[in-house]
Design an enzyme around this catalytic site. Sequence first.
Site, mmCIF file in Angstrom:
data_model
loop_
_atom_site.group_PDB
_atom_site.id
_atom_site.type_symbol
_atom_site.label_atom_id
_atom_site.label_comp_id
_atom_site.label_asym_id
_atom_site.label_seq_id
_atom_site.Cartn_x
_atom_site.Cartn_y
_atom_site.Cartn_z
ATOM 1 N N TYR A 54 28.258 -143.732 -54.152
ATOM 2 C CA TYR A 54 29.450 -144.062 -54.953
ATOM 3 C C TYR A 54 29.289 -145.387 -55.694
ATOM 4 O O TYR A 54 29.827 -145.549 -56.796
ATOM 5 C CB TYR A 54 30.715 -144.043 -54.073
ATOM 6 N N ARG A 57 27.606 -144.477 -58.884
ATOM 7 C CA ARG A 57 28.521 -143.787 -59.813
ATOM 8 C C ARG A 57 29.591 -144.747 -60.338
ATOM 9 O O ARG A 57 30.034 -144.632 -61.476
ATOM 10 C CB ARG A 57 29.170 -142.588 -59.115
ATOM 11 N N GLN A 89 40.332 -134.030 -61.975
ATOM 12 C CA GLN A 89 39.467 -133.948 -60.790
ATOM 13 C C GLN A 89 38.440 -135.080 -60.845
ATOM 14 O O GLN A 89 37.722 -135.306 -59.874
ATOM 15 C CB GLN A 89 38.731 -132.605 -60.744
ATOM 16 N N ASN A 90 38.382 -135.755 -61.998
ATOM 17 C CA ASN A 90 37.369 -136.789 -62.202
ATOM 18 C C ASN A 90 37.795 -138.097 -61.562
ATOM 19 O O ASN A 90 38.982 -138.384 -61.432
ATOM 20 C CB ASN A 90 37.115 -137.013 -63.699
ATOM 21 N N ASP A 92 36.264 -141.018 -62.698
ATOM 22 C CA ASP A 92 35.592 -142.007 -63.541
ATOM 23 C C ASP A 92 36.522 -142.934 -64.321
ATOM 24 O O ASP A 92 36.067 -143.902 -64.936
ATOM 25 C CB ASP A 92 34.627 -141.279 -64.527
ATOM 26 N N HIS A 107 41.527 -136.255 -57.082
ATOM 27 C CA HIS A 107 40.375 -136.516 -56.212
ATOM 28 C C HIS A 107 40.129 -138.011 -56.039
ATOM 29 O O HIS A 107 39.055 -138.420 -55.618
ATOM 30 C CB HIS A 107 39.115 -135.846 -56.781
HETATM 31 N N1 APR Z 1 31.993 -130.039 -72.881
HETATM 32 C C1 APR Z 1 32.823 -129.181 -72.223
HETATM 33 N N2 APR Z 1 32.535 -128.654 -71.002
HETATM 34 C C2 APR Z 1 31.372 -129.011 -70.434
HETATM 35 C C3 APR Z 1 30.456 -129.901 -71.050
HETATM 36 C C4 APR Z 1 30.815 -130.420 -72.325
HETATM 37 N N3 APR Z 1 30.009 -131.262 -72.991
HETATM 38 N N4 APR Z 1 29.379 -130.037 -70.225
HETATM 39 C C5 APR Z 1 29.616 -129.278 -69.144
HETATM 40 N N5 APR Z 1 30.797 -128.653 -69.272
HETATM 41 C C6 APR Z 1 31.448 -127.737 -68.321
HETATM 42 C C7 APR Z 1 30.472 -126.828 -67.598
HETATM 43 O O1 APR Z 1 30.272 -125.626 -68.345
HETATM 44 C C8 APR Z 1 31.216 -126.558 -66.282
HETATM 45 O O2 APR Z 1 32.088 -125.429 -66.416
HETATM 46 O O3 APR Z 1 32.041 -128.527 -67.332
HETATM 47 C C9 APR Z 1 32.063 -127.814 -66.094
HETATM 48 C C10 APR Z 1 31.540 -128.736 -65.007
HETATM 49 O O4 APR Z 1 31.678 -128.057 -63.791
HETATM 50 P P1 APR Z 1 31.355 -128.840 -62.415
HETATM 51 O O5 APR Z 1 30.065 -129.557 -62.574
HETATM 52 O O6 APR Z 1 31.539 -127.858 -61.311
HETATM 53 O O7 APR Z 1 32.474 -129.980 -62.338
HETATM 54 P P2 APR Z 1 33.978 -129.809 -61.898
HETATM 55 O O8 APR Z 1 34.500 -128.462 -62.278
HETATM 56 O O9 APR Z 1 34.709 -130.994 -62.388
HETATM 57 O O10 APR Z 1 33.889 -129.886 -60.290
HETATM 58 C C11 APR Z 1 35.116 -129.872 -59.590
HETATM 59 O O11 APR Z 1 33.946 -130.282 -57.536
HETATM 60 O O12 APR Z 1 32.298 -131.315 -56.383
HETATM 61 C C12 APR Z 1 33.637 -131.354 -56.648
HETATM 62 O O13 APR Z 1 34.967 -133.265 -56.510
HETATM 63 C C13 APR Z 1 34.032 -132.634 -57.326
HETATM 64 O O14 APR Z 1 35.830 -132.943 -58.879
HETATM 65 C C14 APR Z 1 34.670 -132.187 -58.616
HETATM 66 C C15 APR Z 1 34.994 -130.721 -58.362
#
Ligand code: APR
Length: 231
Positions: A54, A57, A89-90, A92, A107
Amino acid sequence: MADNIVILTGAGISAESGLGTFRDEGGLWAQHAIEDVATPEGFARNPELVHAFYNARRKQSAQAAPNAAHKALADLEKTHSGNVLIVTQNVDGLHEKAGSQNVLHMHGALAGALCHSCGHRWRAPVDMRPDDRCPACTAPATRPDVVWFGEIPYYMEQISDALTQADLFVSIGTSGEVYPAANFVAEADYHGAHTVELNLEPSSGVSRFAEVHLGPATEIVPAWVQQELLR
Ligand code: APR
């Protein structure tokens, strides 16, 4: 123009700000085992490893700038006569850096520190260490104020209320793999909201959305906001 807009965001909205997503090719969960760095058990087993994950990040997020998608949502909140709520969910902090004020961090946030002994919260130092003492109770029981797998997300009551009142639910940059966020579209739809997915690729829940626009967030989010403001 919808009165009550609820916007769920995931890691994809911050991808073009240089912050890694979790499940894309080479994402964070390809580099680190969830059970080691994103569970209470992992933290109990090896707090140094979790703090290092963390801390890295936190530094990266502190240097990251909000992109056109974050800024478009901040403009929507400023311009829209009705209520615009971002449920992110971010962790950042880029929505706030872009100027959004109505943001619920379900989160938690990298900028936050939590004492798991007395529950005190404060602004996290750049680097947290296992022997840091809580500024309130002085116990060496500090952790990042982020929600780990197996823990209950924050603000669930407010989120549920908002989904009940929503006329419009928009999901941006999330894979729809993690609950309860992945079910928000069904809750909003059940209460009559129009549902929109703005994503690079179709998410797991894409079939549950009434409207889908695919592409990079910095292109499709400003375009969607523009269209929404003209309604
Ligand atoms: N523009 C739009 N969408 C995008 C881009 C972009 N430039 N790049 C990636 N994506 C999309 C991907 O297609 C995917 O569907 O963003 C999504 C990212 O998915 P994850 O990596 O699973 O992230 P997220 O959905 O936020 O995860 C949810 O999981 O691990 C836990 O706590 C963590 O908050 C997180 C949660």
